[in-house]
Write a protein that holds these residues in place. Structure first.
Motif, PDB file in Angstrom:
ATOM      1  N   ASN A  31      -3.790 -10.222  10.113  1.00  6.76           N
ATOM      2  CA  ASN A  31      -4.355  -8.879  10.226  1.00  6.76           C
ATOM      3  C   ASN A  31      -3.437  -7.887  10.937  1.00  6.76           C
ATOM      4  O   ASN A  31      -3.719  -6.690  10.956  1.00  6.76           O
ATOM      5  N   LYS A  32      -2.329  -8.382  11.483  1.00  2.00           N
ATOM      6  CA  LYS A  32      -1.307  -7.454  11.980  1.00  2.00           C
ATOM      7  C   LYS A  32      -0.680  -6.677  10.831  1.00  2.00           C
ATOM      8  O   LYS A  32      -0.191  -5.562  11.009  1.00  2.00           O
ATOM      9  N   PHE A  33      -0.684  -7.286   9.637  1.00  2.47           N
ATOM     10  CA  PHE A  33      -0.045  -6.674   8.474  1.00  2.47           C
ATOM     11  C   PHE A  33      -1.033  -5.984   7.539  1.00  2.47           C
ATOM     12  O   PHE A  33      -0.667  -5.079   6.801  1.00  2.47           O
ATOM     13  N   ALA A  34      -2.274  -6.426   7.540  1.00  2.53           N
ATOM     14  CA  ALA A  34      -3.272  -5.855   6.631  1.00  2.53           C
ATOM     15  C   ALA A  34      -3.681  -4.454   7.093  1.00  2.53           C
ATOM     16  O   ALA A  34      -3.740  -4.175   8.291  1.00  2.53           O
ATOM     17  N   LYS A  35      -3.961  -3.581   6.139  1.00  2.00           N
ATOM     18  CA  LYS A  35      -4.401  -2.214   6.448  1.00  2.00           C
ATOM     19  C   LYS A  35      -5.895  -2.149   6.701  1.00  2.00           C
ATOM     20  O   LYS A  35      -6.419  -1.141   7.164  1.00  2.00           O
ATOM     21  N   ARG A  36      -6.576  -3.241   6.348  1.00  2.13           N
ATOM     22  CA  ARG A  36      -7.975  -3.393   6.730  1.00  2.13           C
ATOM     23  C   ARG A  36      -8.156  -4.821   7.204  1.00  2.13           C
ATOM     24  O   ARG A  36      -7.377  -5.713   6.837  1.00  2.13           O
ATOM     25  N   ARG A  59       2.099 -12.483   1.204  1.00  4.18           N
ATOM     26  CA  ARG A  59       3.057 -12.069   2.221  1.00  4.18           C
ATOM     27  C   ARG A  59       3.295 -13.210   3.203  1.00  4.18           C
ATOM     28  O   ARG A  59       2.346 -13.835   3.682  1.00  4.18           O
TER      29      ARG A  59
END
Length: 221
Positions: A5-10, A76
């Motif tokens: 979730n560091k990379f996800a936009k939500r 990813r």
């Protein structure tokens, strides 16, 4: 999940994501290519993996050579590390990583659920990293192996290094930093045992943000 979730936009939930942990490379002398990824370069790859690189189907340049589908990101890589998982003969360290793939997505007619199923059933079993390095050191003389004037040696050939004992040593190129990990791709077969490499053939050309490249069978070219 926190790393993802560091990379996800939500915020992604546990049920939404599939995690694929696998070996991506190591430090053996790559058969047929006679190139070795140094531990120092692998440490750079670990840093890049922890910053997040794309997980593709095929390499990003493969579509230039008549591949049926363009290479698109379906996941990813969100973490990387050096360890002793899945070590093979000739390796002292493995470069490993984890990739997340979001379930229920579709892109260019390919569903992420199908990709996940292929990984789980062993249909997708080989991966290949796209990478680059600026230094390629000769294992015999220590010079840049691409320099005709300083290094007369050819990767894959053997040379007598001691006239008295007639000791023979294989020549290979040692890739060292500065360098970078560009991406990780699912492929059907690769050059790195236990992981993979590219399908590229001699003469293939491709372009990306790092420049225009041509594949040669002689590294001194």
């Amino acid at each position: 999940l926190a790393k993802i979730n560091k990379f996800a936009k939500r915020a992604l939930s546990k049920d939404e994501v599939f995690v694929y942990t696998h070996k991506m490379a190591g430090d053996m002398i790559i058969p047929s290519r006679y190139i070795q990824l140094s531990k120092e370069l692998l440490e750079v790859f670990v840093q890049n993996a922890n910053e997040g690189v794309a997980f593709l189907l095929d390499h990003s340049w493969a579509g230039l050579f008549g591949r049926p589908k363009p290479a698109l990101p379906y996941g990813r890589v969100f973490e990387g590390w050096l360890g002793n998982e899945w070590l093979m003969d000739g390796e002292t360290v493995s470069f490993n990583g984890s990739t997340y793939i979001v379930r229920g997505q579709e892109k260019d007619g390919i569903s992420t659920d199908a990709i996940i199923s292929d990984i789980e059933t062993g249909v997708i079993f080989d991966t290949s990293i796209g990478w680059g390095a600026e230094k390629f050191e000769c294992s015999i003389c220590g010079e840049d192996i691409r320099n005709y004037f300083k290094c007369p040696h050819i990767p894959g050939k053997k040379y007598i290094i001691d006239e008295d004992t007639e000791e023979v040593k294989l020549c290979w190129a040692i890739a060292r930093p500065p360098g970078y990990l560009m991406e990780d791709s699912a492929v059907f077969d690769g050059a790195y045992p236990g992981a993979g490499s590219s399908f590229n053939s001699v003469g293939d050309r491709f372009e990306n943000e790092h420049g225009i490249f041509t594949i040669f069978d002689d590294i001194k070219q």
